[in-house]
Enzyme design. Sequence first.
Site, PDB file in Angstrom:
ATOM      1  N   HIS A  70      -2.336   5.519 -70.946  1.00 44.19           N
ATOM      2  CA  HIS A  70      -1.561   5.906 -69.767  1.00 44.19           C
ATOM      3  C   HIS A  70      -1.852   4.943 -68.619  1.00 44.19           C
ATOM      4  O   HIS A  70      -2.906   4.979 -68.006  1.00 44.19           O
ATOM      5  CB  HIS A  70      -1.901   7.346 -69.355  1.00 44.19           C
ATOM      6  CG  HIS A  70      -0.931   7.935 -68.367  1.00 44.19           C
ATOM      7  ND1 HIS A  70      -1.174   7.986 -67.023  1.00 44.19           N
ATOM      8  CD2 HIS A  70       0.297   8.485 -68.539  1.00 44.19           C
ATOM      9  CE1 HIS A  70      -0.147   8.546 -66.396  1.00 44.19           C
ATOM     10  NE2 HIS A  70       0.759   8.863 -67.305  1.00 44.19           N
ATOM     11  N   HIS A  80      12.427   8.831 -22.128  1.00 46.79           N
ATOM     12  CA  HIS A  80      12.572   9.865 -23.154  1.00 46.79           C
ATOM     13  C   HIS A  80      12.264   9.339 -24.555  1.00 46.79           C
ATOM     14  O   HIS A  80      11.625  10.026 -25.351  1.00 46.79           O
ATOM     15  CB  HIS A  80      13.977  10.453 -23.111  1.00 46.79           C
ATOM     16  CG  HIS A  80      14.252  11.221 -21.852  1.00 46.79           C
ATOM     17  ND1 HIS A  80      13.516  12.333 -21.492  1.00 46.79           N
ATOM     18  CD2 HIS A  80      15.156  11.024 -20.864  1.00 46.79           C
ATOM     19  CE1 HIS A  80      13.967  12.794 -20.335  1.00 46.79           C
ATOM     20  NE2 HIS A  80      14.962  12.025 -19.931  1.00 46.79           N
TER      21      HIS A  80
END
Length: 466
Positions: free
Chosen positions: A367, A288
């Site tokens: 920036h 599983h």
Amino acid sequence: MNVKQRTLSSPVTVSGVGLHTGAKVSMTFKPAPENHGYKFQRIDLPGSPIIDADVDNVTDTSRGTTLEQNGGSVSTIEHVLAALVGSEVDNVLIELDGPEAPIMDGSSIMFLDAIDTAGIIEQAADREYFSINQNIHYAEGDRKVEMVAMPSDDYRLTVMVDYNSPVLGTQHANITHISEFRKEIASCRTFCFLHELEMLLKHNLIKGGDLNNAIVVVDKEVNDDELGHLAKLFNRDKIAVAKEGILNNISLRHQNEPARHKLLDVIGDLALAGMPLKAHIMAARPGHAANVAFARKIKALIKKERRGKTIPVYNTSAKPIYDVNQIMARLPHRPPFLLVDKVMELSETHVVGIKNVTMNEPFFVGHFPGSPVMPGVLQIEALAQTGGILVLNTVPDPENYLTYFMKVENARFKEKVVPGDTLILRCDLLAPIRRGIAQMKGTIIVGDKIVCESEMMAQIARRPNA
């Protein structure tokens, strides 16, 4: 001819006990609308929470597959989902009044019989498959688990199990089309080794366990006292070891029934990927946890493909509707604050603009020097200017109007914008413009990725002295 989605003709109920909880539970399969998928509903809990059969909702795979969502959970759902996939039913609401699906006989056959009793009807919508177009691999080296999905025109599965057990040996199982599930796989029951059964019983972990719902593989020497103890636990007069090396509580339905049941589990767990598959699945020693991890990989590809389908492709070299000079005739912005280079599409409800980001943009000077990134606020401004062209297109003399942005909501920045990027700036009206106020959804696309999204509100007003 397109295959249509399918649902049940009528509700049908099955009842039993949960393998691990021992709780009595009734489970009702109910018809559901198109594109509903598989959903569980805990009608015994306040608010009757609905739990989507989705791999993102898996919370445990230790002794079956458990889902949890909206304050409710449901366990051991793999045999139920396998029956639905094997029946080629697309849309079902599964109501249950307990925390775990009933184990029934340990297979999917009783769920399949219930679905047959309810009947199946076609719906108007086409079934959408996910076709595997490249090999997808998954492996767990420590457990020697390997899984691969390969391109195929059908849903084919091949499973191999090898537990180093002289009783089981190496087993294989396969189907070449999901239509074979009913005859070859559905009736194959879960199995466990005797040492696992004793451990589970010792810790009271299989309160609903019974020798009618599992194959017990005898993997160790066992004496009459131990067999007598097991017989007492399961209210049997006598238990012995059959010649196949299993407890004689049941007879095998197939010589390789354990491998076939592992294939059943793979089908049920992979249903959590969310779409019917066209693929050849090959799995060695699956469980599983591995099945769910593999389903997550498949779902990630489904999401990626859907994103690609929803992102339109634009020819940025086509002749624009407005070039930069025509844009400046409509907008008051000027370089270096003009952030739209050209307009490629313009209708009453949407606009598409282009912005080429270059290294000589003035905002790159301060920036993130050395690592230039276009500021998010200027990305929003570029969308705002593009949206302004859309709004101004609603008046006959746009040169006499200005657009003032009133609100920005739900802005999301998903990827960096850097020099060399070409921004596709798209704005769509969310509602008709009323009293000069426009609500828009803005999206910025670079290549095949959405880099920014935002909702915006703007007001159109006449220029002073116009």
